[in-house]
Enzyme design. Structure first.
Site, short mmCIF file in Angstrom:
data_model
loop_
_atom_site.label_atom_id
_atom_site.label_comp_id
_atom_site.label_asym_id
_atom_site.label_seq_id
_atom_site.Cartn_x
_atom_site.Cartn_y
_atom_site.Cartn_z
CG HIS A 43 -1.99 1.02 1.18
ND1 HIS A 43 -3.24 0.80 1.69
CD2 HIS A 43 -2.01 2.28 0.69
CE1 HIS A 43 -3.99 1.90 1.52
NE2 HIS A 43 -3.26 2.80 0.92
CD GLU A 70 -4.95 -3.03 0.04
OE1 GLU A 70 -4.76 -2.30 1.02
OE2 GLU A 70 -5.70 -4.03 0.07
CG HIS A 191 -8.00 -1.94 8.22
ND1 HIS A 191 -7.11 -1.11 7.55
CD2 HIS A 191 -7.98 -1.54 9.51
CE1 HIS A 191 -6.59 -0.24 8.41
NE2 HIS A 191 -7.10 -0.47 9.60
C1 LIG Z 1 -6.56 -0.64 2.85
C2 LIG Z 1 -6.16 -1.31 4.09
O1 LIG Z 1 -6.93 -1.56 4.98
C3 LIG Z 1 -4.73 -1.61 4.33
O2 LIG Z 1 -3.95 -1.55 3.19
C4 LIG Z 1 -4.19 -0.62 5.29
O3 LIG Z 1 -4.44 0.63 4.77
C5 LIG Z 1 -2.78 -0.83 5.57
O4 LIG Z 1 -2.13 0.41 5.50
P1 LIG Z 1 -1.07 0.75 6.67
O5 LIG Z 1 -0.14 -0.46 6.75
O6 LIG Z 1 -0.41 2.01 6.17
O7 LIG Z 1 -1.86 0.91 7.92
N1 LIG Z 2 -6.41 -4.44 2.71
C1 LIG Z 2 -6.03 -4.74 4.06
C2 LIG Z 2 -4.56 -4.96 4.12
O1 LIG Z 2 -3.90 -5.06 3.10
C3 LIG Z 2 -3.90 -5.13 5.43
O2 LIG Z 2 -4.58 -4.47 6.46
P1 LIG Z 2 -4.00 -4.75 7.94
O3 LIG Z 2 -4.05 -6.25 8.15
O4 LIG Z 2 -2.59 -4.24 7.96
O5 LIG Z 2 -4.92 -4.02 8.87
#
Ligand SMILES: CC(=O)[C@@H](O)[C@H](O)COP(=O)(O)O
Ligand SMILES: NCC(=O)COP(=O)(O)O
Length: 238
Positions: A43, A70, A191
């Protein structure tokens, strides 16, 4: 069976904290796949707090499972990054600058025209598109009208309320998934999913294609080791 995509953002967080290349993000991604991960998720955020744009180019060279990028398509740099790397999937997330993490899904009604246009750009490039949505019927219906291939259900509310009343916590997600499936949408989720709440979620959500998990999985790996942790998460998915 629901596929596990490991989000390696937090490996990059640790690496960046000392300015070197330890832990080696590329090696970790390779090992995650070796240990059974069925996808790698990153992400990249505009401030590059963890995943850097260059990481995406480097990862594209070595990821052999599904690569999921993402991010916020309202940033031209993100659009260019995705089109240059053509991952298996792009997940569009409506982050605003300065958020500590993603904390809401798209308003697919107010943004229908915008999302429809963006989604067609990525689909024309041969990239599957998923959009981040809250488990709200109107938002799922709106998503179906954008031409997206999949939705990603934003599961923070489920995780937050799981321990108080898991049946109540999962109810909106079951309803949203049933509706999405009826509308022909693929279903991802992510998430704050973790070893405590994942099995109940996966057992009860119909047609769940993929979960992407990062923060809890990487945190668990500090205690259980990365290989063992990935196996533990895969076992929750049956
Ligand atoms: C979209 C989502 O829920 C995850 O990709 C989350 O945004 C992780 O991003 P961070 O690791 O920056 O918290
Ligand atoms: N789309 C959710 C993700 O990639 C990871 O979210 P998290 O497990 O770090 O909260």
């Amino acid at each position: 069976m629901t596929r596990l995509s490991v989000n390696i953002n937090k490996i990059a967080t640790l690496r960046n904290s000392r300015g070197g290349n330890n832990p080696d993000l590329i090696q970790v991604a390779t090992d995650c796949e070796l240990f059974g991960a069925q996808g790698i998720t990153v992400h990249p955020r505009p401030d590059e707090r963890h995943i850097r744009y260059q990481d995406v180019f480097d990862l594209k060279q070595i990821v052999t499972t599904e690569f999921n990028i993402e991010g916020n398509c309202q940033e031209q740099k993100f659009i260019d990054l995705v089109l240059a790397n053509k991952p298996g999937q792009v997940t569009l997330v409506p982050d605003i600058l300065g958020q500590i993490t993603s904390n809401h899904g798209w308003d697919t009604i107010a943004n229908r025209e915008y999302l429809t246009g963006m989604i067609s750009v990525f689909k024309q490039a041969g990239i599957r598109v998923s959009i981040f949505v809250d488990p709200i019927a109107e938002m799922v219906e709106g998503a179906a009208k954008t031409g997206t291939d999949r939705i990603e259900l934003y599961t923070e509310a489920y995780a937050t309320h799981y321990h108080q009343d898991r049946d109540q916590a999962i109810a909106p997600y079951i309803a949203a998934a049933e509706l999405a499936h009826e509308l022909g949408l693929g279903i991802n989720a992510g998430h704050d999913l973790d070893l405590n709440n994942l099995k109940f979620f996966a057992d009860n959500i119909p047609a769940l294609d993929e979960v992407s998990i990062g923060h809890a999985l990487i945190s668990d790996a500090l205690y259980f080791g990365l290989e063992n942790t990935i196996h533990m998460y895969l076992r929750q998915l049956g």
